[in-house]
Design a protein around this motif. Structure first.
Motif, short mmCIF file in Angstrom:
data_model
loop_
_atom_site.label_atom_id
_atom_site.label_comp_id
_atom_site.label_asym_id
_atom_site.label_seq_id
_atom_site.Cartn_x
_atom_site.Cartn_y
_atom_site.Cartn_z
N PRO A 80 0.81 -1.23 0.00
CA PRO A 80 0.00 0.00 0.00
C PRO A 80 0.83 1.27 0.00
N LYS A 81 2.05 1.18 0.57
CA LYS A 81 2.88 2.38 0.59
C LYS A 81 3.52 2.64 -0.77
N LEU A 82 3.54 1.60 -1.59
CA LEU A 82 4.27 1.75 -2.85
C LEU A 82 3.40 2.24 -3.99
N VAL A 83 2.10 2.05 -3.87
CA VAL A 83 1.24 2.35 -5.02
C VAL A 83 0.12 3.30 -4.64
N GLY A 84 -0.54 3.84 -5.67
CA GLY A 84 -1.64 4.76 -5.46
C GLY A 84 -2.95 4.01 -5.21
N SER A 85 -4.02 4.77 -5.03
CA SER A 85 -5.29 4.16 -4.64
C SER A 85 -5.87 3.27 -5.73
N TYR A 86 -5.62 3.61 -6.99
CA TYR A 86 -6.17 2.80 -8.08
C TYR A 86 -5.61 1.39 -8.02
N PHE A 87 -4.28 1.28 -7.91
CA PHE A 87 -3.67 -0.04 -7.85
C PHE A 87 -4.03 -0.77 -6.57
N LEU A 88 -4.19 0.01 -5.50
CA LEU A 88 -4.57 -0.63 -4.25
C LEU A 88 -5.94 -1.27 -4.41
N HIS A 89 -6.82 -0.55 -5.12
CA HIS A 89 -8.15 -1.12 -5.38
C HIS A 89 -8.05 -2.39 -6.21
N LEU A 90 -7.22 -2.33 -7.25
CA LEU A 90 -7.02 -3.51 -8.08
C LEU A 90 -6.49 -4.67 -7.24
N ALA A 91 -5.58 -4.35 -6.34
CA ALA A 91 -5.00 -5.39 -5.50
C ALA A 91 -6.06 -6.01 -4.60
N VAL A 92 -6.89 -5.14 -3.99
CA VAL A 92 -7.94 -5.67 -3.11
C VAL A 92 -8.87 -6.59 -3.90
N SER A 93 -9.31 -6.11 -5.09
CA SER A 93 -10.18 -6.95 -5.92
C SER A 93 -9.48 -8.24 -6.29
N GLY A 94 -8.19 -8.12 -6.60
CA GLY A 94 -7.43 -9.30 -6.99
C GLY A 94 -7.32 -10.31 -5.87
N ILE A 95 -7.03 -9.82 -4.67
CA ILE A 95 -6.87 -10.73 -3.54
C ILE A 95 -8.21 -11.40 -3.21
N LEU A 96 -9.28 -10.63 -3.31
CA LEU A 96 -10.61 -11.20 -3.10
C LEU A 96 -10.82 -12.37 -4.07
N ALA A 97 -10.44 -12.16 -5.32
CA ALA A 97 -10.58 -13.21 -6.32
C ALA A 97 -9.71 -14.42 -5.98
N MET A 98 -8.53 -14.16 -5.44
CA MET A 98 -7.66 -15.28 -5.07
C MET A 98 -8.30 -16.13 -3.99
N ILE A 99 -8.96 -15.46 -3.05
CA ILE A 99 -9.62 -16.19 -1.97
C ILE A 99 -10.72 -17.08 -2.55
N LEU A 100 -11.50 -16.51 -3.48
CA LEU A 100 -12.56 -17.30 -4.11
C LEU A 100 -11.97 -18.49 -4.87
N ALA A 101 -10.89 -18.22 -5.60
CA ALA A 101 -10.27 -19.28 -6.39
C ALA A 101 -9.74 -20.40 -5.50
N SER A 102 -9.05 -20.02 -4.44
CA SER A 102 -8.48 -21.03 -3.55
C SER A 102 -9.57 -21.82 -2.84
N SER A 103 -10.64 -21.12 -2.44
CA SER A 103 -11.73 -21.83 -1.77
C SER A 103 -12.37 -22.83 -2.72
N TRP A 104 -12.55 -22.41 -3.95
CA TRP A 104 -13.15 -23.33 -4.93
C TRP A 104 -12.28 -24.57 -5.07
N ASP A 105 -10.98 -24.33 -5.10
CA ASP A 105 -10.04 -25.41 -5.31
C ASP A 105 -10.11 -26.44 -4.18
N ILE A 106 -10.32 -25.94 -2.96
CA ILE A 106 -10.43 -26.86 -1.81
C ILE A 106 -11.56 -27.85 -2.06
N LEU A 107 -12.70 -27.30 -2.49
CA LEU A 107 -13.85 -28.16 -2.75
C LEU A 107 -13.57 -29.10 -3.92
#
Lengths: 315, 292, 406
Positions: free
Chosen positions: A24-51
């Motif tokens: 968060p210290k390295l990037v602006g708010s736009y990329f931070l938003h992308l990162a948050v959305s991306g991490i959310l997607a990673m959680i969904l992907a990993s959860s799906w994979d468990i099942l």
């Protein structure tokens, strides 16, 4: 040999962790938003994979995601439950629903399981729309911005959840669960004969997967501030959950995460360059992966690229 | 007892069942012969619907007559799709088959969006909106004709499967792969042709969709979800089951729409509720499975 | 082996983030142009038609502005981002335009939900927002009072109060109304307001049900409505459903005194319905048949840029959006936020919708551009304006002749 293996594992890991924490210290708010959305997607992907490790290919994760989202939002709206507790509540309610769903779909094999999960998510949409007094109906539910709009805090929260998912998957891989899940996936009847109770493990996988998917839903509702049934129960969410792990490599820790990073990057690139149907990439990826690299990127890496590095003398 | 409404509900249900049946036939054929559930079947219907629309808009061909063109056209598309995407995965685990056809479905939907935008497209003919008065019941002329075509289609398919050599070969292959091969049936070619025929069927039902509804990139997907419901209701890979399932779904939707309060809102969700209910009661579908 | 896996992942993660950094349009804002950013839905079904139409309007305005020398002696650059119909993407697009491209104003918009999510995300920046999207009063309650938020599109109640006023003006006054609406936000808010207004003024609602957009068969519902014998049948649906509803209404010989809807002036209306579409009335913001000089002139420009197309109101709305923002920049003499807001507040611009000024609206908004709407009716294949009387181009046909008698 022992110390050099640890060096190889811990150094990149440490760099990665530092990068993620300082991000968060390295990037602006736009990329931070992308990162948050991306991490959310990673959680969904990993959860799906468990099942998926138990052979249950869900195309209805949106149902659990939506339940998590709505639980959190409605509990805030009705009882002013603080958002983070609301997300936890969403996770628990989704888990509870998954127990029910898991038992119901126990005897369904292969594609019939998948079709049922689709029907589950779609049925929820209909129910939601027809019961506005309880669920808010088509008008949806709005909540104030998470942490008052402090995106850094949101980032750290979601990063922590991702770390939790990764830790859980790692623990699964280290434990007997891994063997049980794989055996059930490969051949449920044989697993039964081997003394593995498929029911117990299938429902367990469902519960773990649902917990994190539900939490992600709760996070989504507060981060985006406004949810409607057509968005959170949407098939597109379910499909996104499965394209990333398949692309990156099924039944691995790094696969779903890798797949998410690359797909999100491709998606954002396509969105900015073209206007239309960038979702077409999802379809194309699925087809090409099944035809040419069914083990995803990681499979490609291990199968084709890694051997190139192994030409050094023995280890 | 309000008889006119009652009979009108039956009429509505039967008529829409005709459309649903025509969509499900191709899906049933592929499942029965090859054991694959083609998630992209709806998109082939959609392509048929768009072909009909463009033939009508650009060449003025009546949508129902255009079946003569869309059927062979989609047949060829089916052969192409089979050769490059289905054949390689015939022996793959069901997960791969699911993912591939799902990917194909997403790809085709978005391709349609790119090529033809998302606006809904309607055709309008001299007999659009014409209606027949049969006793207490009003029946749209277009609906009646499309229903008749669906019935004809089913009859033709049944005759094909039981009386014609290729059709018999398909039935043989579906029941016993190795046995068929042993008696000299070219299993690969039969699969390919079965897929082609299924796509031709999809094309025809697309023409029907275009005539009595309208088309847009996602129309096939919505219909295919209903077709899955019918498959599960009526038995997988079984034509008479598909017909029965279509009637059950069509009539249920119609009666719920007419008699249940707020029924119009619940009606579209019927297919999903039915899927869940049926699979809970009988996990292998109402008529059992042939393959996994 | 494990280590190499992790190293690989690390490399790819960093590469992934770096890749995103080199996206087109990621360069820092240059000073030689005035940048304006628009977020539109360009790739989602049911939204993209409006998004595309807005884009046409924006591009028309852009060309005209730059041909006239731009503003403040600089060229105007328009950056359009696709929100793909998803709130997350919409938020990202707005953030990108404001924080990386550093646009002077954020324009465009469509979906109320996405708008809500976007405004929540960017309000800390207090950007200048001149928005053509969102009709839901949820947005008005939350952001209408903000000094940096300027809103063009009528709010949901504007549409529905127009319907009420129109119905009250019909003589003899209709009594029984049947209402059907699509089950999304669009249908539901419309229905909620119309029910409220009609009940207040003594109309009798004989049918009130929602349906799923994209249904393949409306005959069960229409059969029920026919039984209820309404004077007016009012429905809210997207284009595809509307065509099917009309076709099937004809099939079951349903003859209310008036067919009334919301969106009946979409481009394919005539092609899809032909004669079946006649006598249907609807509420709208603007149609090409309006006789004011701004509309006539604007249509000339539109037909020049897009020959053979019939515009929907989104196009002149987006055009007006862009023109008023640039006009405000001119009057402000700079893109400074406070000066721009002051200039926007003093807007007085002649548009195809009438004079644009920003005034208070009923549920908290302080900068509302358009509130008046019109009622149109398809008569003999062309769209006529039948209400309010001062804008009417033809008299309302009421009651509608039976299907058999047409």
């Amino acid at each position: 040999m022992g110390s050099s293996i640890r060096w190889k594992t811990t150094l990149p890991l440490a760099i990665l962790c530092a990068f993620l924490l300082l991000f968060p210290k390295l990037v602006g708010s736009y990329f931070l938003h992308l990162a948050v959305s991306g991490i959310l997607a990673m959680i969904l992907a990993s959860s799906w994979d468990i099942l998926a490790r138990t052979g249950q290919v869900s195309v209805g994760q949106a149902g659990l995601f939506g339940i998590g989202a709505y639980s959190s939002a409605l509990l805030y709206q009705r009882y002013a439950l603080p958002p983070v507790l609301g997300m936890l509540a969403g996770a628990l309610i989704a888990t509870f629903v998954s127990i029910f769903l898991g038992y119901l779909t126990l005897r369904l094999r292969g594609i019939y399981f998948s079709i049922t999960t689709i029907a589950f998510a779609e049925a929820l949409t209909v129910i939601w729309l027809m019961t506005p007094d309880i669920t808010g109906g088509a008008m949806g539910v709005s909540t104030p911005p998470l942490f008052g709009g402090d995106r850094e805090k949101a980032y750290y929260l979601i990063l922590a959840i991702l770390a939790a998912v990764v830790a859980v998957v790692w623990l699964i891989e280290q434990s007997r669960l891994n063997f049980a899940f794989t055996a059930i996936r490969e051949n449920e009847d044989v697993a039964n004969v081997l003394g593995i109770n498929p029911t117990k493990y299938k429902v367990l996988a469902f519960m773990i997967s649902a917990f994190f998917t539900g939490f992600a839903g709760g996070f989504y509702s507060h981060y985006n501030t406004y949810i409607i049934p057509y968005e959170v129960f949407n098939l597109g969410v379910s499909i996104a959950c499965l394209v990333m792990p398949i692309f990156g490599g099924l039944y691995t820790i790094a696969g779903p995460i890798l797949g998410t990073v690359l797909i999100k990057a491709i998606e954002e690139y396509l969105r900015v360059t073209f206007s239309y149907g960038h979702q077409i990439a999802y379809g194309l990826i699925l087809v090409l992966v099944v035809l040419f690299m069914p083990e995803g990127l990681l499979g490609l890496w291990r199968g084709k690229i890694l051997p190139l590095f192994r030409s050094r003398p023995g280890r | 007892m309000d008889w006119p409404s009652f009979f009108q509900s039956i009429a509505n249900g039967v008529l829409i069942a005709g459309l649903y049946a025509s969509v499900t036939l191709g899906l049933t054929l592929v499942l029965g012969v090859m054991g694959i559930v083609n998630f992209a079947h709806g998109e082939l219907v959609m392509l048929g619907a768009y072909s009909t629309f463009w033939l009508f808009t650009m060449l003025g061909i009546d949508p129902l007559l255009s079946i003569a063109i869309t059927a062979p056209l989609l047949f060829l598309v089916g052969i192409f799709v089979y050769r490059f995407t289905i054949r390689p995965i015939l022996k793959d685990p069901p997960l791969n088959q699911l993912l591939l056809t799902l990917g194909l479905s997403i790809f085709l939907q978005n391709l349609a969006m790119i090529l033809w935008k998302t606006d809904s497209r309607s055709v309008i003919t001299s007999y659009s909106g014409m209606s027949l008065h049969l006793g207490m019941v009003h029946v749209g002329a277009t609906r009646l004709i499309t229903f008749a075509i669906s019935v004809a289609l089913t009859a033709v398919l049944i005759v094909f499967l039981h009386k014609m050599r290729l059709g018999k070969a398909m039935r043989a292959v579906s029941e016993n792969n190795t046995g068929s091969w042993l008696v000299g049936i070219n299993v690969q070619k039969t699969y390919m042709l079965a897929f082609g025929v299924a796509c031709a069927l999809a094309g025809v039902s697309g023409s029907l969709v275009s005539t009595i509804m309208y088309t847009y990139p996602m129309v096939g997907f919505k219909l295919s979800l209903k077709a899955f419901c019918i498959l599960i209701l009526g038995g997988l890979g079984n034509i008479s089951g598909a017909l029965l399932g279509s009637l059950v779904l069509g009539l249920t939707e119609s009666f719920v729409g007419t008699y249940v309060p707020e029924g119009s809102g619940w009606a579209e969700g019927i297919s999903f509720f039915l899927i869940i209910v049926v699979l809970i009661i009988k996990p292998t579908g109402l008529a059992g499975t042939r393959r996994e | 082996m494990r280590g190499k896996g992790f190293g690989f992942v690390l490399v790819l993660l960093v590469a992934g983030y770096a890749l995103a950094g080199f996206l087109p349009g990621a360069a820092m804002a240059a000073d030689e142009t005035i940048k304006i950013g628009a977020v539109l839905p360009l790739s989602k079904a049911t939204f993209s038609q409006a998004g595309e139409e807005q884009r046409r309007g924006l591009l028309m305005a852009l060309a005209e502005i730059n041909q006239g020398g731009g503003v403040l002696r600089k060229k105007v650059e328009l950056l359009i981002e696709d929100d793909t119909g998803e709130p997350s993407v919409g938020i990202g697009a707005a953030e990108k335009l404001l924080t990386r491209d550093k646009v002077a104003a954020l324009i465009g918009g469509y979906s109320s939900t996405i708008t809500f999510a976007q405004m929540n995300a960017i309000q800390r920046l207090e950007p200048v927002v001149a928005w053509t999207g969102a009709s839901s009063t949820k947005v008005e309650h939350e952001f209408g009072p903000k000094r940096w938020f300027f809103h063009y599109h009528p709010w949901d109640y504007h549409r529905q109060s127009t319907i009420r006023n129109f119905l009250m003006g019909i003589s003899p006054r209709p009594k029984n109304i049947a209402i059907a609406y699509e089950d999304g936000i669009y249908g539901t808010t419309s229905r909620d307001y119309v029910v409220k207004y009609l009940k207040e003024t003594g109309f009798n609602i004989v049918f009130d049900e929602r349906f799923k957009s994209g249904s393949s068969d409306f005959t069960p519902m229409l059969t029920k409505i026919k039984k209820a014998n309404p004077d007016v049948f009012y429905w809210v649906a997207y284009a595809g459903d509307t065509t099917l509803i009309m076709k099937q209404a004809k099939e079951i010989d349903f003859n209310p005194k008036l067919f009334l809807s919301v969106a009946i002036n979409f481009p394919q209306y005539k092609e899809s319905l032909g004669d079946t579409g006649n006598n249907v009335a609807g509420v709208d913001v603007w149609i090409p048949a309006l006789k004011n000089p701004e509309t006539v002139n604007w249509l000339k420009k539109f037909n020049h840029a897009y020959p053979g197309r019939t515009p929907e109101y989104w196009a002149p709305l987006a055009y007006t959006n862009m023109m008023t923002v640039v006009d405000a920049i001119k009057r402000a003499g700079s893109t400074d936020k406070d000066k721009l807001i002051s200039a926007l507040e003093k807007t007085s611009y002649d548009s195809p919708f009438g004079k644009i000024t920003f005034k208070k609206s009923e549920e908290g908004g302080i900068h509302q551009a358009i509130d008046e709407q019109i009622i149109t009716q398809w008569q003999k294949g062309s769209a006529q304006i039948v209400w309010p009387p001062k804008k009417a181009t033809s008299k309302l046909i009421y009651p509608t002749p039976d299907w058999k008698n047409r």
